[in-house]
Write a protein that holds these residues in place. Sequence first.
Motif, PDB file in Angstrom:
ATOM      1  N   VAL A  39       0.866  -1.180   0.000  1.00 34.71           N
ATOM      2  CA  VAL A  39       0.000   0.000   0.000  1.00 34.71           C
ATOM      3  C   VAL A  39       0.899   1.225   0.000  1.00 34.71           C
ATOM      4  O   VAL A  39       1.765   1.383   0.856  1.00 34.71           O
ATOM      5  CB  VAL A  39      -0.914   0.020   1.237  1.00 34.71           C
ATOM      6  N   TYR A  99      -4.307  -5.338  -4.942  1.00 33.63           N
ATOM      7  CA  TYR A  99      -5.084  -5.662  -3.738  1.00 33.63           C
ATOM      8  C   TYR A  99      -6.020  -6.835  -4.048  1.00 33.63           C
ATOM      9  O   TYR A  99      -7.241  -6.692  -4.087  1.00 33.63           O
ATOM     10  CB  TYR A  99      -5.930  -4.485  -3.291  1.00 33.63           C
ATOM     11  N   LEU A 298      -6.119  -8.352   4.016  1.00 34.61           N
ATOM     12  CA  LEU A 298      -6.637  -7.764   2.772  1.00 34.61           C
ATOM     13  C   LEU A 298      -8.028  -7.158   2.934  1.00 34.61           C
ATOM     14  O   LEU A 298      -8.259  -6.035   2.440  1.00 34.61           O
ATOM     15  CB  LEU A 298      -6.646  -8.818   1.660  1.00 34.61           C
ATOM     16  N   ALA A 301      -8.440  -3.234   3.937  1.00 32.72           N
ATOM     17  CA  ALA A 301      -7.719  -2.222   3.146  1.00 32.72           C
ATOM     18  C   ALA A 301      -8.148  -0.809   3.508  1.00 32.72           C
ATOM     19  O   ALA A 301      -7.317   0.114   3.537  1.00 32.72           O
ATOM     20  CB  ALA A 301      -7.934  -2.476   1.655  1.00 32.72           C
ATOM     21  N   LEU A 319      -0.822  -5.405   2.723  1.00 33.78           N
ATOM     22  CA  LEU A 319      -2.044  -6.190   2.852  1.00 33.78           C
ATOM     23  C   LEU A 319      -1.724  -7.663   2.614  1.00 33.78           C
ATOM     24  O   LEU A 319      -0.997  -8.000   1.683  1.00 33.78           O
ATOM     25  CB  LEU A 319      -3.094  -5.740   1.839  1.00 33.78           C
TER      26      LEU A 319
END
Length: 321
Positions: A39, A99, A298, A301, A319
């Motif tokens: 991220v 992601y 995850l 997020a 993540l």
Amino acid sequence: MHAIRLHTFGPAENLTYEPTADPTPAPGQVRIAVAAAGVHLLDTVLRKGERGPLPELPALPTIPGREVAGVVESLGDGVAGLWLGKRVVAHLGFAPGGYAELAVVDVDRVHEIPANLDFAQAVAMIGTGRTAMGIVQFTDLTPDSLAIIPAAAGGLGTLLVQYVKQAGATVIGLAGGPEKVALVQANGADVALDYTASEWPAKVRAWLGDRRATVVFDGVGGDIAREATDLLREDGRHLVFGWSSGEPYATATRSEQTLGPAMMQKAGGPSPIRTLELRALTAAAEGRLSPAVDRFPLPKAAAAHHALETRRTTGKVVLEP
């Protein structure tokens, strides 16, 4: 697969965890079973509908994220079979899609992960690590160097503190709040101070005595950058690679922009980005640099974005599916 999708630009709550179709590797691509996705602050900018340094915004709906590590589980046409089952890391470039439980990427962007690095560490080095390697090209550090590093508890700041100490130089690390200051001290900084306390510049001057800093590694900007550059000696250098405060700061004679074309030109070679990525991964594999990682599941997020935007993270935000 499941992924984080963005249907409308806006706040972090617009990031939703949902099922979506598996991506198919095109010719020359591999598909990775993602174990860690990086991220970046740029992800939060894009999420709001601001393109930042990119040429355009992603088409919606989109799966954010441009840094992944995991195991190659499928090959596109023309990709050598030896890649199947490899532990790899890759920066996806301008293409989002990180992601997620699965991601596709051109095989020429992929690096095999050194055996002594885990997936999250590899993700930290492929993005933040390569940036650190690009920034340090702009200064020749010696044992006489004295560096001020704002945001020294972040993913990039952590690596810069380690790099400067490896060169035998002195580090003054700044961070927001006592917990982060303690992390900066534990990471090897000679002096660690809270930049949210107004007296930090006076404390630095008292500690320096007749000396002055030779370099400021600045990704913060604003008042912190101004106060830090006031502590530079006349020939000191202000290396600028961001302004997380939202306010750029530069002087006409001391400030150098280290990102973009200048960084690539310094790195040289047929693929400057890959050169910097290899330097970063090698430094971590050899134990010269050790990335700090802040891990989130995850599905969380949105919480990761909130934490990053409010400066509540320490290290590289990752993540994990």
